[in-house]
Design an enzyme around this catalytic site. Structure first.
Site, PDB file in Angstrom:
ATOM      1  CG  ASN A 165      -3.728  -2.453   6.817  1.00  9.72           C
ATOM      2  OD1 ASN A 165      -3.559  -2.101   5.651  1.00  9.72           O
ATOM      3  ND2 ASN A 165      -4.790  -3.142   7.204  1.00  9.72           N
ATOM      4  CE1 TYR A 209      -9.295  -3.197   0.049  1.00 10.06           C
ATOM      5  CE2 TYR A 209      -8.349  -1.274  -1.018  1.00 10.06           C
ATOM      6  CZ  TYR A 209      -8.199  -2.394  -0.225  1.00 10.06           C
ATOM      7  OH  TYR A 209      -6.969  -2.709   0.299  1.00 10.06           O
ATOM      8  CD  GLU A 242      -8.611  -9.169  -3.811  1.00 10.91           C
ATOM      9  OE1 GLU A 242      -9.484  -8.846  -2.987  1.00 10.91           O
ATOM     10  OE2 GLU A 242      -7.463  -9.529  -3.462  1.00 10.91           O
ATOM     11  CE  LYS A 285      -3.913  -2.323   2.258  1.00 11.36           C
ATOM     12  NZ  LYS A 285      -4.971  -2.210   3.305  1.00 11.36           N
ATOM     13  CG  HIS A 343      -5.121  -6.271  -0.523  1.00  9.13           C
ATOM     14  ND1 HIS A 343      -6.372  -6.210   0.039  1.00  9.13           N
ATOM     15  CD2 HIS A 343      -5.189  -7.210  -1.512  1.00  9.13           C
ATOM     16  CE1 HIS A 343      -7.171  -7.071  -0.598  1.00  9.13           C
ATOM     17  NE2 HIS A 343      -6.472  -7.688  -1.538  1.00  9.13           N
TER      18      HIS A 343
HETATM   19  N1  UDP Z   1      -9.903  -0.827   7.013  1.00 11.49           N
HETATM   20  C1  UDP Z   1     -10.070   0.385   7.671  1.00 11.49           C
HETATM   21  N2  UDP Z   1     -10.807   0.413   8.835  1.00 11.49           N
HETATM   22  C2  UDP Z   1     -11.353  -0.719   9.370  1.00 11.49           C
HETATM   23  C3  UDP Z   1     -11.185  -1.940   8.688  1.00 11.49           C
HETATM   24  C4  UDP Z   1     -10.450  -1.965   7.519  1.00 11.49           C
HETATM   25  O1  UDP Z   1      -9.592   1.424   7.220  1.00 11.49           O
HETATM   26  O2  UDP Z   1     -12.000  -0.637  10.412  1.00 11.49           O
HETATM   27  C5  UDP Z   1      -9.126  -0.859   5.761  1.00 11.49           C
HETATM   28  C6  UDP Z   1      -7.740  -1.498   5.940  1.00 11.49           C
HETATM   29  O3  UDP Z   1      -6.817  -0.816   5.099  1.00 11.49           O
HETATM   30  C7  UDP Z   1      -7.989  -2.918   5.473  1.00 11.49           C
HETATM   31  C8  UDP Z   1      -8.973  -2.685   4.322  1.00 11.49           C
HETATM   32  O4  UDP Z   1      -9.812  -1.637   4.792  1.00 11.49           O
HETATM   33  O5  UDP Z   1      -6.785  -3.552   5.085  1.00 11.49           O
HETATM   34  C9  UDP Z   1      -9.827  -3.863   3.936  1.00 11.49           C
HETATM   35  O6  UDP Z   1     -10.490  -4.341   5.085  1.00 11.49           O
HETATM   36  P1  UDP Z   1     -10.567  -5.897   5.404  1.00 11.49           P
HETATM   37  O7  UDP Z   1     -11.547  -6.084   6.510  1.00 11.49           O
HETATM   38  O8  UDP Z   1     -10.810  -6.645   4.124  1.00 11.49           O
HETATM   39  O9  UDP Z   1      -9.099  -6.226   5.995  1.00 11.49           O
HETATM   40  P2  UDP Z   1      -7.880  -7.048   5.360  1.00 11.49           P
HETATM   41  O10 UDP Z   1      -8.456  -8.176   4.543  1.00 11.49           O
HETATM   42  O11 UDP Z   1      -7.068  -6.086   4.536  1.00 11.49           O
HETATM   43  O12 UDP Z   1      -7.101  -7.552   6.550  1.00 11.49           O
HETATM   44 MG    MG Z   2      -9.884  -8.129   3.047  1.00 13.61          MG
END
Ligand code: UDP
Ligand code: MG
Length: 138
Positions: A112, A49, A126, A9, A115
């Site tokens: 974070n 997304y 994806e 990211k 991805h």
């Molecule tokens: N995210 C966020 N706030 C939240 C949860 C997720 O900004 O409360 C963002 C974060 O960058 C995350 C992405 O949205 O990686 C996609 O969310 P997901 O629940 O799919 O998490 P991941 O699969 O990336 O662990």
């Molecule tokens: Mg996810």
């Protein structure tokens, strides 16, 4: 054999963490079969997304993901979808296990650093979002 999509990211690319993250995958025996640096528009980030479009963090997340270059990779190996998720760590860096990418580098729950696809169907979707079949042929 399985494939998954990984994204470094904007916070990771901006801080020069690409090499470190690539090394973690390669050290784990994971093959990188596709890799490129791209800048997503807001619309492209929203399309990627789309599954999260009703979530309260959608607008902020897609603005962030289009704020700077990202590095997208196709990873290949046995059970690589889950293995990549294990190497990444939990979504919230504060809750990520020691030694994971998100624990070591994640700034907050949004920024974070990486991805990773979460299942075979999402991985296929994806990967196709970023790479043509021709680019991944060997
Ligand atoms: N995210 C966020 N706030 C939240 C949860 C997720 O900004 O409360 C963002 C974060 O960058 C995350 C992405 O949205 O990686 C996609 O969310 P997901 O629940 O799919 O998490 P991941 O699969 O990336 O662990
Ligand atoms: Mg996810």
């Amino acid at each position: 054999m399985e494939r998954t999509l990984s994204i470094i990211k904007p916070d990771g690319v901006q801080r020069g963490l690409t090499g470190n993250i690539v090394q973690r995958f390669e050290s784990a025996g994971i093959r990188i079969v596709g890799m490129k640096r791209v800048c997503l528009s807001k619309k492209e980030a929203e399309a990627f997304y789309a599954v999260h479009k009703e979530r309260p963090f959608f607008d902020s997340l897609t603005s962030y993901m289009s704020s700077g270059p990202v590095v997208v990779m196709v990873l290949e190996g046995p059970n690589v979808i889950q293995r990549n998720r294990d190497i990444m760590g939990a979504t919230n860096p504060a809750q990520a296990a020691p030694g994971t990418i998100r624990k070591d580098y994640g700034l907050d729950v949004e920024k974070n650093t990486v991805h990773g696809s979460d299942a075979p169907e999402t991985a296929a979707k994806e990967i196709a979002f970023f790479f043509s079949e021709l680019e991944l042929m060997r």
